[in-house]
Design a protein around this motif. Structure first.
Motif, PDB file in Angstrom:
ATOM      1  N   HIS A  63       0.833  -1.208   0.000  1.00 62.38           N
ATOM      2  CA  HIS A  63       0.000   0.000   0.000  1.00 62.38           C
ATOM      3  C   HIS A  63       0.870   1.261   0.000  1.00 62.38           C
ATOM      4  O   HIS A  63       0.510   2.267  -0.629  1.00 62.38           O
ATOM      5  CB  HIS A  63      -0.927   0.000   1.218  1.00 62.38           C
ATOM      6  CG  HIS A  63      -2.143  -0.848   1.044  1.00 62.38           C
ATOM      7  ND1 HIS A  63      -3.330  -0.368   0.536  1.00 62.38           N
ATOM      8  CD2 HIS A  63      -2.355  -2.168   1.291  1.00 62.38           C
ATOM      9  CE1 HIS A  63      -4.219  -1.330   0.487  1.00 62.38           C
ATOM     10  NE2 HIS A  63      -3.654  -2.437   0.945  1.00 62.38           N
ATOM     11  N   LEU A  67       0.779   4.255  -2.729  1.00 58.25           N
ATOM     12  CA  LEU A  67       0.637   5.649  -2.319  1.00 58.25           C
ATOM     13  C   LEU A  67       1.759   6.514  -2.881  1.00 58.25           C
ATOM     14  O   LEU A  67       1.527   7.662  -3.284  1.00 58.25           O
ATOM     15  CB  LEU A  67       0.643   5.744  -0.786  1.00 58.25           C
ATOM     16  CG  LEU A  67      -0.712   5.718  -0.086  1.00 58.25           C
ATOM     17  CD1 LEU A  67      -0.507   5.665   1.415  1.00 58.25           C
ATOM     18  CD2 LEU A  67      -1.551   6.927  -0.457  1.00 58.25           C
ATOM     19  N   ASP A  68       2.968   5.985  -2.905  1.00 55.98           N
ATOM     20  CA  ASP A  68       4.095   6.754  -3.437  1.00 55.98           C
ATOM     21  C   ASP A  68       3.921   7.025  -4.926  1.00 55.98           C
ATOM     22  O   ASP A  68       4.300   8.100  -5.413  1.00 55.98           O
ATOM     23  CB  ASP A  68       5.406   6.007  -3.185  1.00 55.98           C
ATOM     24  CG  ASP A  68       5.873   6.123  -1.744  1.00 55.98           C
ATOM     25  OD1 ASP A  68       5.516   7.117  -1.095  1.00 55.98           O
ATOM     26  OD2 ASP A  68       6.583   5.222  -1.266  1.00 55.98           O
ATOM     27  N   CYS A  70       1.004   7.361  -6.431  1.00 57.31           N
ATOM     28  CA  CYS A  70      -0.034   8.395  -6.486  1.00 57.31           C
ATOM     29  C   CYS A  70       0.523   9.751  -6.061  1.00 57.31           C
ATOM     30  O   CYS A  70       0.260  10.771  -6.717  1.00 57.31           O
ATOM     31  CB  CYS A  70      -1.210   8.019  -5.589  1.00 57.31           C
ATOM     32  SG  CYS A  70      -2.078   6.513  -6.074  1.00 57.31           S
ATOM     33  N   HIS A  71       1.291   9.760  -4.974  1.00 60.62           N
ATOM     34  CA  HIS A  71       1.794  11.012  -4.403  1.00 60.62           C
ATOM     35  C   HIS A  71       2.680  11.759  -5.403  1.00 60.62           C
ATOM     36  O   HIS A  71       2.557  12.979  -5.574  1.00 60.62           O
ATOM     37  CB  HIS A  71       2.574  10.697  -3.130  1.00 60.62           C
ATOM     38  CG  HIS A  71       2.785  11.869  -2.230  1.00 60.62           C
ATOM     39  ND1 HIS A  71       1.744  12.579  -1.674  1.00 60.62           N
ATOM     40  CD2 HIS A  71       3.919  12.474  -1.777  1.00 60.62           C
ATOM     41  CE1 HIS A  71       2.216  13.563  -0.933  1.00 60.62           C
ATOM     42  NE2 HIS A  71       3.533  13.517  -0.979  1.00 60.62           N
ATOM     43  N   SER A 105      -3.154  12.009  -0.204  1.00 62.10           N
ATOM     44  CA  SER A 105      -2.133  10.965  -0.252  1.00 62.10           C
ATOM     45  C   SER A 105      -1.105  11.135   0.862  1.00 62.10           C
ATOM     46  O   SER A 105      -0.658  10.155   1.467  1.00 62.10           O
ATOM     47  CB  SER A 105      -1.434  10.975  -1.617  1.00 62.10           C
ATOM     48  OG  SER A 105      -0.804  12.214  -1.856  1.00 62.10           O
ATOM     49  N   THR A 108      -2.719  10.078   4.228  1.00 66.53           N
ATOM     50  CA  THR A 108      -2.851   8.620   4.254  1.00 66.53           C
ATOM     51  C   THR A 108      -1.506   7.960   4.515  1.00 66.53           C
ATOM     52  O   THR A 108      -1.403   6.985   5.272  1.00 66.53           O
ATOM     53  CB  THR A 108      -3.437   8.120   2.929  1.00 66.53           C
ATOM     54  OG1 THR A 108      -4.688   8.760   2.678  1.00 66.53           O
ATOM     55  CG2 THR A 108      -3.655   6.610   2.959  1.00 66.53           C
ATOM     56  N   GLU A 109      -0.453   8.489   3.891  1.00 66.17           N
ATOM     57  CA  GLU A 109       0.873   7.903   4.080  1.00 66.17           C
ATOM     58  C   GLU A 109       1.352   8.054   5.517  1.00 66.17           C
ATOM     59  O   GLU A 109       1.973   7.132   6.072  1.00 66.17           O
ATOM     60  CB  GLU A 109       1.874   8.552   3.124  1.00 66.17           C
ATOM     61  CG  GLU A 109       3.256   7.936   3.196  1.00 66.17           C
ATOM     62  CD  GLU A 109       4.090   8.175   1.954  1.00 66.17           C
ATOM     63  OE1 GLU A 109       5.320   8.044   2.047  1.00 66.17           O
ATOM     64  OE2 GLU A 109       3.521   8.466   0.896  1.00 66.17           O
ATOM     65  N   TRP A 147      -6.655   5.339   4.956  1.00 67.22           N
ATOM     66  CA  TRP A 147      -7.260   5.978   3.781  1.00 67.22           C
ATOM     67  C   TRP A 147      -8.394   6.917   4.183  1.00 67.22           C
ATOM     68  O   TRP A 147      -8.513   8.022   3.645  1.00 67.22           O
ATOM     69  CB  TRP A 147      -7.778   4.913   2.810  1.00 67.22           C
ATOM     70  CG  TRP A 147      -6.702   4.244   2.008  1.00 67.22           C
ATOM     71  CD1 TRP A 147      -6.109   3.049   2.265  1.00 67.22           C
ATOM     72  CD2 TRP A 147      -6.083   4.748   0.822  1.00 67.22           C
ATOM     73  NE1 TRP A 147      -5.163   2.763   1.304  1.00 67.22           N
ATOM     74  CE2 TRP A 147      -5.131   3.784   0.401  1.00 67.22           C
ATOM     75  CE3 TRP A 147      -6.241   5.906   0.063  1.00 67.22           C
ATOM     76  CZ2 TRP A 147      -4.338   3.955  -0.733  1.00 67.22           C
ATOM     77  CZ3 TRP A 147      -5.454   6.080  -1.074  1.00 67.22           C
ATOM     78  CH2 TRP A 147      -4.527   5.116  -1.456  1.00 67.22           C
ATOM     79  N   SER A 279       9.202   9.479  -2.197  1.00 66.83           N
ATOM     80  CA  SER A 279       8.565   8.453  -3.027  1.00 66.83           C
ATOM     81  C   SER A 279       9.595   7.676  -3.835  1.00 66.83           C
ATOM     82  O   SER A 279       9.361   6.516  -4.200  1.00 66.83           O
ATOM     83  CB  SER A 279       7.546   9.093  -3.972  1.00 66.83           C
ATOM     84  OG  SER A 279       6.519   9.734  -3.252  1.00 66.83           O
TER      85      SER A 279
END
Length: 309
Positions: A63, A67-68, A70-71, A105, A108-109, A147, A279
């Motif tokens: 996950h 996320l990375d 997306c970020h 993002s 969430t991270e 999330w 990221s």
């Protein structure tokens, strides 16, 4: 937003106005972005392909890699476009949308890193009960909560931002649209928004940092109680990667969203650190410093060679 704003777009000054430097920066950040995508996709594929990595730690790590991706994809593609474009603009609505997903993002991270710290605590301090503590439903609940908290944190801040009016100037001394950079450009009273952003960031920190501090205090005590230096090194290696990521991400992100915006070069450097570099280094840290990931890669390569042979 058009009914609320007297300007339709923002101008992103980026990192430099020199065309030659912009070309060099385009090549640099394109390379960083491609490496980020390849590294995190590799981590996701390896975790899914190797049954030995179907554990809570790698469930969280998968996950984190997603996320990375997306970020970094929220800001870098637009940054690359602006490096080669004379018109470095982004609509007001596009700017607010970018800030929404960036905070989403990032929040969430931060929650996911807190969950990963607890996972390392359970693995090192309670190894015999690890599978019972970190069961499937708990891991799913922790990721889902991360999330949800990231979404709600971003939603609250960006809903309030949509009530602001932007009358000019429309120049952002930054390479992306982040709320601390937008507030000084509004002709509305942004004090409530500034307080809300700082308060929500501090709240997120108060929710996620104590589990990290608690987990690592217990981990350090557990490592010090191990008699052999080899055992201490093995135990520390299982959490050193995560600790490196936590220090890199939390320090810069909290500084950016709690301190007032000044448009300085330091703010751009800090934003590059947690928005771009983190990221990139996450998959490098977890692959190069993790023996299990190395072993999984070797197994997958051997399987591919056998299949092709």
């Amino acid at each position: 937003m058009k009914n609320l704003s007297t300007i339709d777009e923002f101008v992103l000054l980026g990192l430099s106005t020199d065309p030659d430097i912009q070309t060099m920066l385009f090549v640099l950040f394109l390379g960083i972005y491609l490496l980020t995508l390849m590294g995190n996709l590799m981590m996701i594929l390896v975790i899914r392909a190797d049954p030995h990595l179907h554990t809570p730690m790698y469930f969280f790590l998968g996950h984190l890699s997603f996320l990375d991706i997306c970020h970094s994809s929220i800001t870098i593609p637009k940054m690359l476009q602006n490096f080669l474009s004379q018109r470095k603009t982004l609509s007001v609505w596009g700017c607010i949308t970018q800030s929404f997903f960036f905070i989403f993002s990032g929040g969430t991270e931060s929650c996911l890193l807190s969950a990963m710290a607890y996972d390392r605590y359970a693995a090192i301090c309670h190894p015999l009960l690890y599978t019972m503590i970190m069961n499937g439903p708990l891991c799913t609940a922790m990721v889902s909560a991360a999330w949800v908290m990231g979404f709600l944190n971003s939603l609250v801040n960006n809903l309030c931002t949509q009530n602001l009016q932007f009358c000019g100037p429309n120049i952002i001394s930054h390479f992306s649209c982040e709320l601390p950079s937008l507030f000084p450009l509004s002709c509305s009273d942004t004090m409530p928004n500034t307080i809300l952003l700082a308060g929500s960031t501090a709240f997120l920190g108060l929710v996620t940092l104590p589990p990290i501090l608690f987990s690592y205090s217990k981990i350090i005590l557990a490592i010090l109680s191990i008699s052999s230096s080899k055992g201490q090194g093995k135990a520390f290696s299982t959490c050193s990667s995560h600790l490196t990521v936590v220090l890199s991400f939390y320090g810069t992100a909290l500084f950016r969203y709690i301190s007032p915006s000044s448009g300085s070069v330091l703010e751009q450097v800090v934003s590059i650190q947690y928005g771009v570099i983190t990221s990139l280094i996450n998959p490098l840290i977890y692959s190069f410093k993790n023996q299990e990931v190395k072993a999984a890669l070797q197994r997958i390569l051997r399987q591919q060679i056998c299949v092709s042979g």
